[in-house]
Design a protein around this motif. Structure first.
Motif, PDB file in Angstrom:
ATOM      1  N   ALA A   1      -7.640   6.112   2.979  1.00 36.10           N
ATOM      2  CA  ALA A   1      -6.369   6.483   1.988  1.00 36.10           C
ATOM      3  C   ALA A   1      -5.969   7.945   1.909  1.00 36.10           C
ATOM      4  O   ALA A   1      -5.533   8.362   2.843  1.00 36.10           O
ATOM      5  CB  ALA A   1      -6.910   5.972   0.395  1.00 36.10           C
TER       6      ALA A   1
ATOM      7  N   GLY B   1      -9.718   3.002   6.599  1.00 38.61           N
ATOM      8  CA  GLY B   1      -9.108   2.725   5.035  1.00 38.61           C
ATOM      9  C   GLY B   1      -9.365   4.053   4.401  1.00 38.61           C
ATOM     10  O   GLY B   1     -10.006   3.785   3.192  1.00 38.61           O
TER      11      GLY B   1
ATOM     12  N   LEU C   1      -8.875   6.886   8.873  1.00 36.55           N
ATOM     13  CA  LEU C   1      -7.608   6.012   9.434  1.00 36.55           C
ATOM     14  C   LEU C   1      -7.149   5.189   8.501  1.00 36.55           C
ATOM     15  O   LEU C   1      -7.839   4.529   7.671  1.00 36.55           O
ATOM     16  CB  LEU C   1      -8.182   5.218  10.699  1.00 36.55           C
ATOM     17  N   ASP C   2      -5.935   5.050   8.173  1.00 34.65           N
ATOM     18  CA  ASP C   2      -5.177   4.001   7.065  1.00 34.65           C
ATOM     19  C   ASP C   2      -4.067   3.557   7.694  1.00 34.65           C
ATOM     20  O   ASP C   2      -3.207   4.177   8.387  1.00 34.65           O
ATOM     21  CB  ASP C   2      -5.153   4.675   5.761  1.00 34.65           C
TER      22      ASP C   2
ATOM     23  N   SER D   1      -1.659   3.083   5.375  1.00 33.09           N
ATOM     24  CA  SER D   1      -0.492   3.668   4.281  1.00 33.09           C
ATOM     25  C   SER D   1      -0.047   4.923   4.646  1.00 33.09           C
ATOM     26  O   SER D   1      -0.763   5.925   4.672  1.00 33.09           O
ATOM     27  CB  SER D   1      -1.143   3.391   2.955  1.00 33.09           C
TER      28      SER D   1
ATOM     29  N   ASN E   1      -8.838  -6.561   2.944  1.00 31.26           N
ATOM     30  CA  ASN E   1      -7.362  -6.989   2.733  1.00 31.26           C
ATOM     31  C   ASN E   1      -6.616  -7.613   4.144  1.00 31.26           C
ATOM     32  O   ASN E   1      -5.540  -7.759   4.039  1.00 31.26           O
ATOM     33  CB  ASN E   1      -6.727  -5.345   2.597  1.00 31.26           C
ATOM     34  N   LEU E   2      -7.496  -8.119   4.967  1.00 27.31           N
ATOM     35  CA  LEU E   2      -7.033  -8.741   6.044  1.00 27.31           C
ATOM     36  C   LEU E   2      -7.647 -10.346   6.075  1.00 27.31           C
ATOM     37  O   LEU E   2      -8.434 -10.519   5.245  1.00 27.31           O
ATOM     38  CB  LEU E   2      -7.815  -8.126   7.357  1.00 27.31           C
TER      39      LEU E   2
ATOM     40  N   PHE F   1       1.065  -1.377   0.022  1.00 29.91           N
ATOM     41  CA  PHE F   1      -0.050   0.119   0.095  1.00 29.91           C
ATOM     42  C   PHE F   1       0.712   1.225   0.079  1.00 29.91           C
ATOM     43  O   PHE F   1       0.562   2.266   0.780  1.00 29.91           O
ATOM     44  CB  PHE F   1      -1.148   0.081   1.163  1.00 29.91           C
TER      45      PHE F   1
ATOM     46  N   THR G   1      -4.167   0.548  11.853  1.00 23.50           N
ATOM     47  CA  THR G   1      -4.602  -0.397  11.336  1.00 23.50           C
ATOM     48  C   THR G   1      -6.217  -0.939  11.701  1.00 23.50           C
ATOM     49  O   THR G   1      -6.698  -0.766  12.903  1.00 23.50           O
ATOM     50  CB  THR G   1      -3.957  -2.000  11.484  1.00 23.50           C
ATOM     51  N   ALA G   2      -7.025  -1.298  10.870  1.00 21.64           N
ATOM     52  CA  ALA G   2      -8.378  -1.546  11.095  1.00 21.64           C
ATOM     53  C   ALA G   2      -8.752  -2.504  12.420  1.00 21.64           C
ATOM     54  O   ALA G   2      -9.722  -2.398  12.917  1.00 21.64           O
ATOM     55  CB  ALA G   2      -9.294  -2.017   9.934  1.00 21.64           C
TER      56      ALA G   2
ATOM     57  N   ASN H   1     -13.939  -0.966   0.866  1.00 18.81           N
ATOM     58  CA  ASN H   1     -13.099  -1.953   0.189  1.00 18.81           C
ATOM     59  C   ASN H   1     -11.634  -1.905   0.923  1.00 18.81           C
ATOM     60  O   ASN H   1     -10.772  -1.720   0.232  1.00 18.81           O
ATOM     61  CB  ASN H   1     -12.884  -1.044  -1.358  1.00 18.81           C
ATOM     62  N   THR H   2     -11.822  -2.209   2.217  1.00 18.18           N
ATOM     63  CA  THR H   2     -10.689  -2.270   3.045  1.00 18.18           C
ATOM     64  C   THR H   2     -10.254  -3.584   3.717  1.00 18.18           C
ATOM     65  O   THR H   2      -9.464  -4.079   3.708  1.00 18.18           O
ATOM     66  CB  THR H   2     -10.622  -0.813   3.845  1.00 18.18           C
TER      67      THR H   2
END
Ligand SMILES: C[S@@+](CC[C@H](N)C(=O)[O-])C[C@H]1O[C@@H](n2cnc3c(N)ncnc32)[C@H](O)[C@@H]1O
Length: 219
Positions: free
Chosen positions: A82, A80, A102-103, A105, A146-147, A35, A124-125, A142-143
């Protein structure tokens, strides 16, 4: 708890699934999963192929504000976020709304829109650094796919903890084996994805009582 299409007014992105499939290598997937610059602003084989503000999230922000009945003084978190495009448009769509993001990246956060400087958190989420019940709505678009599955459950529990029954998650899914095939050709970063039934089981296991929608790839 309901399925709701809050992204219905987001313009559809053109995707060349075949080109992505042919270009996909283990190394490119690994780079995308960082990311960083390549994922956001590198060539399309690595992710977005250029992630720039163009106002496309404005109608989505309006629909989110309406759906949750948000008003000045309320707090919303975008997990997420971005570069903070949606955070910016939520603030524009509802003056006085306290919108945050929060993100994971640092690359994206360091290139955020100027209007959201100081509103975006690196993290992190699965561990949201905020008190219980501290938001009027938490969204994650759309986040969390990714886990891996266990971490998806942690992320859903965190969203629920911050805003009980006031979450919205949009995640990668497929309704048919053909859509699943297209998805596996396209996917770079998602670690957990499933048919809606599978996702609903995960929501239940996590005790998630917010809303949701699916991102489904179609040819
Ligand atoms: C497909 S992008 C979605 C960005 C934005 N929500 C949108 O819809 O345009 C996925 C985002 O999730 C972020 N991300 C990936 N893993 C994460 C994690 N564990 N915690 C928080 N954010 C994460 C990435 O950095 C990236 O910004």
């Amino acid at each position: 708890m309901a399925e709701v299409d809050l992204l219905r007014r987001l313009p559809k992105t053109k995707r060349d699934i075949r080109a992505r499939f042919l270009a996909k290598t283990r190394e490119r997937v690994a780079i995308a999963c960082e990311f960083g610059e390549m994922y956001f602003d590198g060539p399309r084989e690595y992710g977005y192929g250029g992630y720039r503000y163009d106002g496309r999230w404005i109608p989505v922000a309006e629909d989110i504000i309406r759906h949750f009945g948000l008003k000045a003084g309320n707090r919303i978190l975008d997990v997420g976020c971005a570069k903070g495009f949606l955070v910016k448009d939520l603030m524009k769509g509802c003056p006085g709304l306290e919108a945050f993001g929060l993100d994971i990246s640092e690359y994206a956060l360091m290139r955020c829109e100027s209007e959201v400087v100081g509103r975006l958190h690196l993290g992190t989420a699965t561990t949201l650094p905020f008190p219980d019940g501290s938001f009027d709505a938490v969204i994650s678009i759309n986040t969390i796919h990714n886990l891996d599955r266990d971490h998806v459950i942690s992320a859903l529990r965190e969203i629920e903890r911050l805003a009980p029954g006031r979450g919205f998650v949009q995640v990668d899914a497929y309704q048919t084996p053909e859509q699943r095939e297209l998805f596996t050709q396209w996917v770079l970063t998602a670690k957990f994805h499933d048919y809606p039934q599978g996702w609903l089981g995960v929501f239940e296991e996590a005790g998630y009582t917010g809303d949701w929608n699916w991102t489904v790839l179609e040819d």
